[in-house]
Design a protein around this motif. Structure first.
Motif, PDB file in Angstrom:
ATOM      1  N   ALA A  80       0.846  -1.125   0.098  1.00 45.78           N
ATOM      2  CA  ALA A  80      -0.015  -0.067   0.087  1.00 45.78           C
ATOM      3  C   ALA A  80       0.897   1.127   0.068  1.00 45.78           C
ATOM      4  N   PRO A  81       0.379   2.407  -0.564  1.00 45.99           N
ATOM      5  CA  PRO A  81       1.107   3.636  -0.690  1.00 45.99           C
ATOM      6  C   PRO A  81       1.718   3.806   0.747  1.00 45.99           C
ATOM      7  N   ALA A  82       1.103   3.898   1.790  1.00 42.20           N
ATOM      8  CA  ALA A  82       1.769   4.295   3.048  1.00 42.20           C
ATOM      9  C   ALA A  82       2.845   3.416   3.605  1.00 42.20           C
ATOM     10  N   ARG A  83       2.760   2.094   3.068  1.00 35.73           N
ATOM     11  CA  ARG A  83       4.113   1.334   3.413  1.00 35.73           C
ATOM     12  C   ARG A  83       5.147   1.418   2.508  1.00 35.73           C
ATOM     13  N   LEU A  84       4.896   1.736   1.431  1.00 34.15           N
ATOM     14  CA  LEU A  84       5.806   2.257   0.352  1.00 34.15           C
ATOM     15  C   LEU A  84       6.507   3.560   0.903  1.00 34.15           C
ATOM     16  N   MET A  85       5.580   4.403   1.445  1.00 35.68           N
ATOM     17  CA  MET A  85       6.509   5.791   1.982  1.00 35.68           C
ATOM     18  C   MET A  85       7.374   5.258   3.031  1.00 35.68           C
ATOM     19  N   ARG A  86       6.817   4.363   3.933  1.00 38.51           N
ATOM     20  CA  ARG A  86       7.790   4.029   5.106  1.00 38.51           C
ATOM     21  C   ARG A  86       9.035   3.208   4.491  1.00 38.51           C
ATOM     22  N   LEU A  87       9.082   2.712   3.324  1.00 37.14           N
ATOM     23  CA  LEU A  87      10.574   2.088   2.766  1.00 37.14           C
ATOM     24  C   LEU A  87      11.270   3.065   2.087  1.00 37.14           C
ATOM     25  N   ARG A  88      10.819   4.404   1.926  1.00 39.62           N
ATOM     26  CA  ARG A  88      11.456   5.400   1.105  1.00 39.62           C
ATOM     27  C   ARG A  88      12.986   5.532   1.592  1.00 39.62           C
ATOM     28  N   GLY A 205      -5.205   5.678 -11.361  1.00 40.10           N
ATOM     29  CA  GLY A 205      -5.827   4.415 -10.378  1.00 40.10           C
ATOM     30  C   GLY A 205      -6.956   4.975  -9.300  1.00 40.10           C
ATOM     31  N   LYS A 206      -6.499   6.161  -8.647  1.00 40.87           N
ATOM     32  CA  LYS A 206      -7.288   6.847  -7.701  1.00 40.87           C
ATOM     33  C   LYS A 206      -8.801   7.195  -8.251  1.00 40.87           C
ATOM     34  N   TYR A 207      -8.775   8.047  -9.463  1.00 40.21           N
ATOM     35  CA  TYR A 207     -10.106   8.515  -9.908  1.00 40.21           C
ATOM     36  C   TYR A 207     -10.903   7.823 -10.844  1.00 40.21           C
ATOM     37  N   PHE A 252       4.446  -2.620 -11.500  1.00 40.88           N
ATOM     38  CA  PHE A 252       4.683  -2.400 -10.085  1.00 40.88           C
ATOM     39  C   PHE A 252       3.421  -1.209  -9.456  1.00 40.88           C
ATOM     40  N   ILE A 253       3.784  -0.111 -10.406  1.00 42.45           N
ATOM     41  CA  ILE A 253       2.999   0.947  -9.897  1.00 42.45           C
ATOM     42  C   ILE A 253       1.347   0.501 -10.178  1.00 42.45           C
ATOM     43  N   ALA A 254       1.135  -0.114 -10.983  1.00 39.25           N
ATOM     44  CA  ALA A 254      -0.289  -0.614 -11.124  1.00 39.25           C
ATOM     45  C   ALA A 254      -0.744  -1.649 -10.118  1.00 39.25           C
ATOM     46  N   GLY A 255      -0.060  -2.365  -9.442  1.00 41.18           N
ATOM     47  CA  GLY A 255      -0.142  -3.175  -8.247  1.00 41.18           C
ATOM     48  C   GLY A 255      -0.401  -2.050  -7.118  1.00 41.18           C
ATOM     49  N   ASN A 260      -4.957  -0.916  -1.958  1.00 40.05           N
ATOM     50  CA  ASN A 260      -5.720  -0.648  -0.711  1.00 40.05           C
ATOM     51  C   ASN A 260      -7.403  -1.178  -1.370  1.00 40.05           C
ATOM     52  N   SER A 261      -7.196  -1.951  -2.518  1.00 36.67           N
ATOM     53  CA  SER A 261      -8.489  -2.441  -3.247  1.00 36.67           C
ATOM     54  C   SER A 261      -9.175  -3.541  -2.302  1.00 36.67           C
ATOM     55  N   PRO A 262     -10.266  -3.718  -2.015  1.00 34.47           N
ATOM     56  CA  PRO A 262     -10.677  -5.106  -1.332  1.00 34.47           C
ATOM     57  C   PRO A 262     -10.569  -6.227  -2.157  1.00 34.47           C
ATOM     58  N   TYR A 263     -10.347  -5.837  -3.554  1.00 39.75           N
ATOM     59  CA  TYR A 263     -10.198  -7.302  -4.247  1.00 39.75           C
ATOM     60  C   TYR A 263      -8.872  -7.617  -4.696  1.00 39.75           C
ATOM     61  N   ARG A 264      -8.013  -7.136  -3.966  1.00 39.77           N
ATOM     62  CA  ARG A 264      -6.632  -7.091  -4.522  1.00 39.77           C
ATOM     63  C   ARG A 264      -6.157  -8.849  -4.307  1.00 39.77           C
ATOM     64  N   HIS A 265      -6.766  -9.249  -2.893  1.00 37.05           N
ATOM     65  CA  HIS A 265      -6.268 -10.539  -2.877  1.00 37.05           C
ATOM     66  C   HIS A 265      -6.802 -11.705  -3.884  1.00 37.05           C
ATOM     67  N   GLU A 266      -8.091 -11.551  -4.415  1.00 31.66           N
ATOM     68  CA  GLU A 266      -8.553 -12.196  -5.504  1.00 31.66           C
ATOM     69  C   GLU A 266      -7.711 -12.102  -6.712  1.00 31.66           C
ATOM     70  N   LEU A 267      -7.379 -10.873  -7.225  1.00 33.40           N
ATOM     71  CA  LEU A 267      -6.625 -10.725  -8.133  1.00 33.40           C
ATOM     72  C   LEU A 267      -5.312 -11.392  -8.160  1.00 33.40           C
TER      73      LEU A 267
END
Length: 588
Positions: A80-88, A205-207, A252-255, A260-267
């Motif tokens: 998730a973007p928040a975790r990616l920011m944590r790894l910057r 992705g967002k809009y 990677f950016i698409a992922g 944060n999508s509820p469907y990411r696990h299914e994908l």
């Protein structure tokens, strides 16, 4: 007849490649070495330098690079973007340091140990600093170490290596001896286009993509989720390829856009089998492209250069790990994980060849060096498990929840909290399936004769394999304040007849999850804190009737405050007047 002949050749080629891969991977797995080396050996045997059963290795390589694209998409889904920011800091600090220092060290080594020119040494040395994303990430995922501190730092380095393709291509273009081609694009312009493309993809992705997935969710067509995900993957990859970047970076950016999508696990569950197969084809193609004539003519040089490459990268990455605060054992494990040459080395050697910086023979020679270094990785991975996270290799086999017998209740998380819950339910003779993501925790349970299955129990696909659709209840005993509404909604939608109960970190998480179909939530420290307060009052001789009165009133006030906070939309100061005392911050 030609189309029929082409189809026959295609089917026969697929049969040969899959058959060779099946046999060799089974053999190497049997001896605990790993699948990658099996694919490489299978490729050598069936390729132009072996039994000549397959001749178009370049075509197979181009096709199989889709596997790398899907791999980076799946990794992005986990970030998730928040975790990616944590790894910057790790990405741009540790990652940049690794590429620069390893590139300089390998350039100097080639310059001093060979008769290559300055430009040729740069064109060969810098690409050798890159490691194999296609090899390391699946190994980290399969061993459950991608989300460990060592795994996150290794991933951060690999991600920066993908970003470094732009400056490396720019350096090769600047050194080029080839005649100028009209319409060429500068590296700085490529970098600018890259920034614009990344910002644009995030906005899309967002809009656009997230609202589209919600619409698809209402239609309830699962196949459309896969189609939408693949449109995002290949669209992002194609855009990055068009502006001269790694298409894997676009995937990677698409992922990340869908993290944060509820469907990411299914994908992830639907795409992962294709990723695994295509990555296998990639290593088959690498094995087929290995020029054995070059190796046989220069065996000492190829083996010596591969050994030097591995040792130099281990030493530098180990030193950087220590510099960035890692303990000795994890730093050494990370060095071993990233010690090989990478698949992008082949791409950069090809560009250097076009730029007339190196001869085709040199490109083949150092391509062989990369391939040999890749072959060392499975052995180093076995060794690195002794050092990762400073612990010895687990003696417990990590079993998939799909192998669990169907149970009435699934418990996710077997730490202190989960152990107590499972003991209580076992006391009532209730059949359980226990799941945890920490191998060391599973190992401890094994010593006591308890069976705990390995995996991320918040994933819909894993819960489905564990029998969640047939279970009466799922109890989440994980200590994760980030376990949020999107994940819960996906689980509730997937298993509407199964009751969900959740251990929540604090009242903020409780408020966030309220009203999502969870039948029971408990703040992890609430009851123990009340009990300790009562013991304190008892110890200083407070009347027992007053203790019970305070207990009852406190619980009622806390319940009323929660109701006020829910009505206010999560305002933590709502109902503050109901608290005992003044001047204290809101408790958890």
């Amino acid at each position: 007849m030609e189309p029929e002949t082409h189809m026959a050749d295609l089917l026969l080629g697929g049969f040969v490649m899959l058959g060779a891969a099946l046999v060799m991977v089974l053999v190497f797995r049997r001896f605990g070495i790993g699948a990658v080396l099996g694919y490489l050996i299978a490729g050598i045997l069936i390729g132009p330098q072996g039994f000549q059963l397959i001749s178009n290795a370049e075509t197979v390589l181009e096709f199989s690079e889709i596997g790398i694209i899907l791999l980076l998409f799946i990794v992005g889904l986990e970030l998730a973007p928040a975790r990616l920011m944590r790894l910057r800091q790790a990405i741009f600090g540790l990652g940049m340091s690794q590429v620069v220092l390893c590139g300089i060290a390998l350039f100097l080594l080639i310059m001093t140990a060979t008769n290559f020119t300055l430009a040729a040494s740069i064109a060969i040395g810098l690409p050798l600093a890159l490691s194999s994303t296609a090899q390391v990430l699946p190994m980290l995922q399969s061993s459950g170490r991608l989300n460990t501190p060592t795994g996150e730092k290794a991933f951060s380095i690999l991600l920066f290596q993908d970003l470094s393709i732009i400056p490396l291509l720019t350096i090769i273009a600047a050194l080029s001896r080839a005649p100028d081609e009209s319409g060429g694009q500068s590296g700085w312009l490529t970098a600018l286009y890259a920034v614009i493309a990344i910002v644009g993809l995030i906005a899309v992705g967002k809009y656009l993509l997230q609202p589209l997935l919600k619409v698809i969710g209402r239609i309830a067509e699962r196949e459309l989720f896969i189609v939408a995900g693949l449109v995002a993957v290949f669209g992002s990859a194609a855009l990055m390829e068009f502006i001269g970047l790694s298409p894997a970076l676009g995937a990677f950016i698409a992922g990340v856009m869908l993290a944060n999508s509820p469907y990411r696990h299914e994908l992830e569950a639907d795409i992962d089998p294709f990723r695994s197969l295509l990555l296998g084809f990639f290593f088959l193609a690498v094995g087929m492209m290995l020029d054995l004539d070059v190796v046989m003519e220069n065996p000492a040089f190829v083996l010596g250069a591969a050994a030097a490459l591995v040792l130099v990268k281990i030493a530098i990455i180990f030193g950087l790990g220590k510099l960035f605060g890692m303990a000795t054992n994890p730093a050494l494990a990370m060095g071993m994980l990233l010690s090989q040459g990478g698949e992008f080395g082949f791409v950069l050697f090809s560009e250097a060849e076009k730029a007339l910086l190196i001869e085709p023979e040199a490109s083949s020679l150092f391509g062989a060096v990369i391939t040999v270094s890749m072959a060392t990785t499975p052995f180093l991975m076995l060794l690195s498990r002794r050092f990762s996270n400073g612990t010895a290799k687990s003696s417990t086999k990590l079993d998939d929840p799909g192998n669990a017998a169907r149970a009435s209740v699934i418990i996710v998380g077997q730490g202190r909290f989960g152990q107590t819950v499972s003991q209580m339910l076992l006391g009532a003779k209730i059949p359980l399936t226990l799941i945890d993501i920490k191998p060391e925790q599973i190992d401890i349970h094994e010593q006591f004769g308890a069976k705990v299955f390995y995996g991320d129990g918040t994933r819909v696909d894993l819960l489905r394999r564990a029998g969640a659709a047939e279970a009466n209840a799922i109890v989440f005993c994980i200590d994760d304040p980030n376990f949020g509404p999107e994940q819960v909604r996906a689980i509730v939608q997937s298993f509407p007849d199964t009751k969900l109960l959740v251990r929540v970190y604090d009242r903020r998480q409780l408020i966030a999850l309220k009203g999502l179909g969870i039948v029971g939530m408990k703040r992890e420290l609430f009851e123990s804190a009340i009990d300790l307060a009562k013991q304190t009052m008892f110890a200083i001789d407070i009347d027992s009737s007053l203790i019970d009165e305070v207990d009852e009133e406190f619980r009622q006030r806390d319940c009323d405050r929660l109701e006020a906070q829910l009505k206010s939309g999560g305002d933590m100061f709502a109902g503050a007047e109901l608290r005992f005392g003044t001047g204290l911050p809101p408790e958890a």
